[in-house]
Design a protein around this motif. Sequence first.
Motif, mmCIF file in Angstrom:
data_model
loop_
_atom_site.group_PDB
_atom_site.id
_atom_site.type_symbol
_atom_site.label_atom_id
_atom_site.label_comp_id
_atom_site.label_asym_id
_atom_site.label_seq_id
_atom_site.Cartn_x
_atom_site.Cartn_y
_atom_site.Cartn_z
ATOM 1 N N GLU A 299 0.630 -0.639 -0.331
ATOM 2 C CA GLU A 299 0.040 -0.151 0.181
ATOM 3 C C GLU A 299 0.680 0.973 0.514
ATOM 4 O OE1 GLU A 299 -3.148 0.565 -0.766
ATOM 5 O OE2 GLU A 299 -4.134 -1.769 0.103
ATOM 6 N N TYR A 300 2.336 1.028 -0.242
ATOM 7 C CA TYR A 300 2.767 2.305 0.031
ATOM 8 C C TYR A 300 2.692 3.697 -0.965
ATOM 9 C CZ TYR A 300 5.948 1.640 -3.957
ATOM 10 O OH TYR A 300 6.925 0.930 -5.086
ATOM 11 N N LYS A 301 2.324 3.255 -2.124
ATOM 12 C CA LYS A 301 1.469 4.463 -2.763
ATOM 13 C C LYS A 301 0.157 4.901 -2.647
ATOM 14 C CE LYS A 301 4.445 3.984 -7.011
ATOM 15 N NZ LYS A 301 4.942 3.013 -7.924
ATOM 16 N N ASN A 302 -0.395 4.479 -1.694
ATOM 17 C CA ASN A 302 -2.134 4.717 -1.408
ATOM 18 C C ASN A 302 -2.121 6.178 -0.862
ATOM 19 O OD1 ASN A 302 -4.253 5.057 -0.170
ATOM 20 N ND2 ASN A 302 -4.496 2.406 -0.052
ATOM 21 N N LEU A 305 -2.406 7.472 2.179
ATOM 22 C CA LEU A 305 -1.141 7.250 4.032
ATOM 23 C C LEU A 305 -0.453 8.551 3.407
ATOM 24 C CD1 LEU A 305 -1.058 3.230 3.317
ATOM 25 C CD2 LEU A 305 -1.981 4.343 5.106
ATOM 26 N N PRO A 306 -0.098 8.943 4.846
ATOM 27 C CA PRO A 306 1.161 9.953 5.185
ATOM 28 C C PRO A 306 1.993 9.002 4.508
ATOM 29 C CG PRO A 306 0.326 9.611 7.241
ATOM 30 C CD PRO A 306 0.024 8.432 6.111
ATOM 31 N N VAL A 307 3.110 10.195 4.359
ATOM 32 C CA VAL A 307 4.345 10.052 3.838
ATOM 33 C C VAL A 307 5.618 8.948 5.544
ATOM 34 C CG1 VAL A 307 6.951 10.684 3.544
ATOM 35 C CG2 VAL A 307 4.860 11.510 2.208
ATOM 36 N N ALA A 308 5.944 7.591 4.639
ATOM 37 C CA ALA A 308 6.297 6.927 6.238
ATOM 38 C C ALA A 308 7.209 7.969 6.685
ATOM 39 C CB ALA A 308 6.158 5.620 5.819
ATOM 40 N N ASP A 309 7.504 7.560 8.387
ATOM 41 C CA ASP A 309 8.447 7.843 8.968
ATOM 42 C C ASP A 309 8.951 6.616 9.632
ATOM 43 O OD1 ASP A 309 6.988 7.586 10.982
ATOM 44 O OD2 ASP A 309 6.524 9.994 11.683
ATOM 45 N N TYR A 310 10.019 6.587 10.769
ATOM 46 C CA TYR A 310 10.664 5.710 11.542
ATOM 47 C C TYR A 310 10.836 6.219 13.124
ATOM 48 C CZ TYR A 310 14.958 6.285 10.146
ATOM 49 O OH TYR A 310 16.367 7.194 9.766
#
Length: 524
Positions: A299-302, A305-310
């Motif tokens: 789903e990383y291009k959905n 979803l917000p831009v992922a962080d860590y």
Amino acid sequence: MKIIVNNVFLTLNEDETNFKNKLLKILKVKEEDLIEFKLIKKAVDARKKSNILFVCSFLVTLKKEYKFNNSNIKTIDFVENLEIPEIKMKHRPVIVGFGPAGMFLGLYLARANTKPIILERGKSVDERLNDINKFKETGVFNSGSNVCFGEGGAGTFSDGKLNTGIKDQRIRFCLNEFIKHGAPKEIYYEAHPHIGSDNLRKVVKNIREEIISLGGEVRFEHQFIDFKKDENIIVKIKNHENEYELITDDLVLAIGHSARDTYKMLYENGMFMKPKDFSMGVRIEHLQESVNFSQYGKEYKNPKLPVADYKIVLHLPNNRTLYSFCMCPGGEVVASNSEENSIVTNGMSYFKRDLDNANSALLVNVRVEDYYKNSPLDGVEFQKKYEQLAFNSQYPYFAPIQRVDDFLNNKISDTLRKVTPSYKPGFYFASLDNLLPDFVIESLKMGIPMLQKKFPFFQDEEAIMTGVETRSSSPVVIPRDDRGFSSIANIYPCGEGASYAGGIMSAAIDGLRVGDFIRQKYKK
């Protein structure tokens, strides 16, 4: 009746119009009894990548009183607005520094009709931006106007992250004030709210304008250089034209963690301060797309979803801790030195977070015993040593970089691959082993392989490490008593520079806290 309802779940395929029905089902009330509901938190739960969820909280207003036996239904634990009573004082208060602590204290005291005078050694945000852009493009550095010094403080050029670990009822008040002064409305409910460095410029100007409209002053390029304590406090200030003095009964030091000359002056004037632990390390850059895929899977291009962080915290076998700090999705590494012939890195993002790279500090804890000799300012000297080592006179103000694979294999990199460093004005290839303390290097080489097992994007050994990051927090504490005073009465340490905050939100809250100290002093 007003309540908070937590843990309201929504799948990626559900529409947000379902929230009303979900709340009615959780609360078990009639639709006509639900007056309104307001989203106050929205987080992503991506632990199961096959079923990513939004986890939400709502402020709900009901027509009548109900008793609930549900752990997800809570009473309200925050305030939206503050009633600030008038404070009557003989002399106008003086605030040193116009970062988040100084800004929110300035708002507080201006609304209390004290007409505060705020001294900022740097320039207004627009002039400051010109100096920073000039530095990026030409390498011409201005020690009085840079990422650390100027309107809005260091936070103006570090993404504007508002997430904080502190618990304080006034956090919602601060969010409302940021929105009122031009921040995006999304910060009110985002789990990891950020204003963006682009929006922050507008916000800090609007806060300044309100302070001035209420009779306060913000004096740019006016540096606090000395003081005398007699019956009042006599503050000595230097600007381009001359030196002058102000008389006040309340001096607030919201100086930030990079005002090293101010630390020195205060110490020489007898102010008690103590050394403290801090951290040092590097900035690491990965492709943002790799981080998104690692965190979200297919789903990383959905677009929902917000831009992922860590977030990383590793307790290492050598009794050190390796952790991420100021993680900036879709951002860039920025030059954050405040002195000539030195290199300091930090990170920033614009509100859209749409640049190619993700960057974060990878830091290792530095203990007082690692550097202390005989002065509380020894931590400053320890930082300066490595900031100056990272400066290469052949490539002035270029930052040292090394690919992760070469760092782990003790080789100096000579080419770039997937990741292009974002630091400006430029970079040079170097061995980071020579530019940081041995225990920091040991910890990074111990911890990165551990991270490669936990986070797929860390397996990309072509990621870039940029040195050095030394100023995630202040290396000193300026203690204050239960009146807010330092060891010198009526002088109030405040914010990050005094170690009472660790980010924009906690600094803003500490500004309000010092406002309360001053109000209590004059309360009849």
